[in-house]
Design an enzyme around this catalytic site. Structure first.
Site, short mmCIF file in Angstrom:
data_model
loop_
_atom_site.label_atom_id
_atom_site.label_comp_id
_atom_site.label_asym_id
_atom_site.label_seq_id
_atom_site.Cartn_x
_atom_site.Cartn_y
_atom_site.Cartn_z
N GLU A 85 0.86 -1.30 0.05
CA GLU A 85 -0.01 0.15 -0.09
C GLU A 85 0.84 1.28 -0.06
O GLU A 85 0.83 2.22 -0.60
CB GLU A 85 -0.95 0.05 1.43
N HIS A 115 6.82 -27.28 2.98
CA HIS A 115 6.19 -28.45 2.53
C HIS A 115 5.53 -28.02 1.15
O HIS A 115 4.61 -29.06 0.64
CB HIS A 115 5.27 -28.92 3.25
N LYS A 120 -13.52 -0.10 -4.37
CA LYS A 120 -14.66 0.21 -3.50
C LYS A 120 -15.84 0.85 -4.11
O LYS A 120 -17.11 0.44 -4.15
CB LYS A 120 -14.10 1.03 -2.23
O1 PA5 Z 1 -4.93 1.23 4.86
C1 PA5 Z 1 -5.92 1.29 4.16
O2 PA5 Z 1 -6.01 2.28 3.19
C2 PA5 Z 1 -6.70 0.07 3.73
O3 PA5 Z 1 -6.01 -1.15 3.90
C3 PA5 Z 1 -7.95 0.13 4.64
O4 PA5 Z 1 -7.85 0.00 5.70
C4 PA5 Z 1 -8.89 -0.96 4.04
O5 PA5 Z 1 -9.31 -0.63 2.62
C5 PA5 Z 1 -10.33 -0.89 4.97
O6 PA5 Z 1 -10.68 0.42 4.98
P1 PA5 Z 1 -10.96 0.93 6.52
O7 PA5 Z 1 -9.95 0.86 7.30
O8 PA5 Z 1 -11.68 2.29 6.33
O9 PA5 Z 1 -12.25 0.03 6.95
#
Ligand code: PA5
Length: 324
Positions: free
Chosen positions: A210, A226, A318
């Site tokens: 990310e 394994h 999303k």
């Molecule tokens: O870090 C991020 O931006 C993502 O991994 C979000 O955490 C993930 O999409 C879930 O969204 P949220 O944390 O708003 O529930």
């Protein structure tokens, strides 16, 4: 929103605030199992709590799905976390937890989850908004630690909590990461840990994906001995960089197998980085290693001229699934 570097450096301050927020919530003493529900950056606190609770008698499940497992019921504590409060899977899991009559604790900065909790009178910890979810880890993890330690679900002393926060503050980690990130450049990291530390491997993967915007994968010992090892002879392996995150408390069998796999990978000219966890308690080790991984991802992004904070593909997915 600030920079990712500000966000990494803010995690210790978040941790102190998170502890106070969590200590305001007490959980019933007759809980028989805990389920953590949350995705991505809001799911990782559950993975880390699962690692920390491995020695506890309360079974812990990490659920990253729309539905909770069928055993969820009156004696289950469902901890539902969504930074935005609007993540589809997490909202569905929250509704499932309410329908299944679980004891629910939610953590969010707002959104639909906060609205639902207020109308259902569900215990709720509100954390400050304006961050990217994965960089709210200080709030999430330490709010959980505050709540779980004072509710008797987890035994960690105040001194250890303080040392863990000091580990998050350690500026040496940034310097170490600046040296280490060079080894990751141009490669796909494979993050290897013991199964007990799978949550830590996942945090590294998430930071690299990310924030660093690169593919990265995790594997755990001893399972990978394994199956995954059979791929080691493939010429495709040249594109990977193996990262062994080791703990002196790893089972001797895990240690032997890590050494064997490392030797095999080196023979195949796969590059390897070894990280030995440091600290007197697992929480301290985790905190220190999380910051190291976050800094490495930051240096990779900086080197590539990429904005680590924006996650356009996650956002696009999303938006696409929201459309009828
Ligand atoms: O870090 C991020 O931006 C993502 O991994 C979000 O955490 C993930 O999409 C879930 O969204 P949220 O944390 O708003 O529930």
């Amino acid at each position: 929103m600030g920079s990712i570097l500000d966000a990494i450096r803010a995690i210790p301050r978040q941790a102190r605030e998170g502890l106070q927020l969590g200590r305001r919530v007490r959980i019933r003493s007759d809980i028989q199992h805990v389920i953590f529900a949350g995705m991505g950056g809001s799911g990782i606190p559950g993975d880390l709590m699962q690692a920390l609770m491995r020695e506890s008698r309360t079974p812990v499940t990490v659920n990253k799905d729309y539905k909770l497992p069928a055993f969820a019921g009156q004696n289950t504590l469902a901890v539902v976390i969504s930074y935005s409060g609007d993540t589809e899977e997490t909202l569905a899991a929250y509704r499932d937890a309410i329908t299944s009559r679980c004891t629910v604790l939610a953590i969010t900065s707002g959104g639909k989850l906060a609205e639902l909790c207020q109308s259902d009178k569900t215990p709720l910890i509100i954390v400050p908004g304006g961050l990217v979810p994965r960089q709210a880890l200080g709030y999430f993890l330490f709010a959980l630690l505050g709540c779980f330690t004072q509710s008797g679900l987890l035994a960690i002393t105040d001194d250890t909590l303080e040392q863990a926060i000091m580990a998050l503050e350690n500026t040496e980690l940034g310097r170490k990461a600046e040296e280490l990130f060079q080894q990751f450049k141009g490669k796909v990291p494979l993050i290897y840990t013991s199964q007990a530390l799978a949550g830590l491997g996942l945090r590294w993967k998430q930071a690299l994906n990310e924030n660093g915007k690169i593919p990265a994968y995790t594997g755990t010992f001893t399972e990978l001995c394994h199956n995954e090892v059979e791929g080691s002879a493939s010429p495709l392996m040249k594109g990977f960089h193996a990262v062994f995150i080791r703990d002196e408390r790893d089972h001797p069998g895990v240690q032997k197998r890590m050494a064997a796999v490392k030797a095999i990978l080196k023979e195949k000219s796969v590059t390897v980085t070894e990280i030995m966890l440091r600290g007197d308690h697992l929480l301290i080790k985790l905190c220190s290693a999380i910051q190291l991984g976050d800094y490495i991802a930051y240096f990779l992004a900086r080197d590539a001229g990429i904005d680590p904070l924006d996650t356009p593909v996650i956002r696009q997915i999303k938006e696409r699934v929201r459309k009828p």
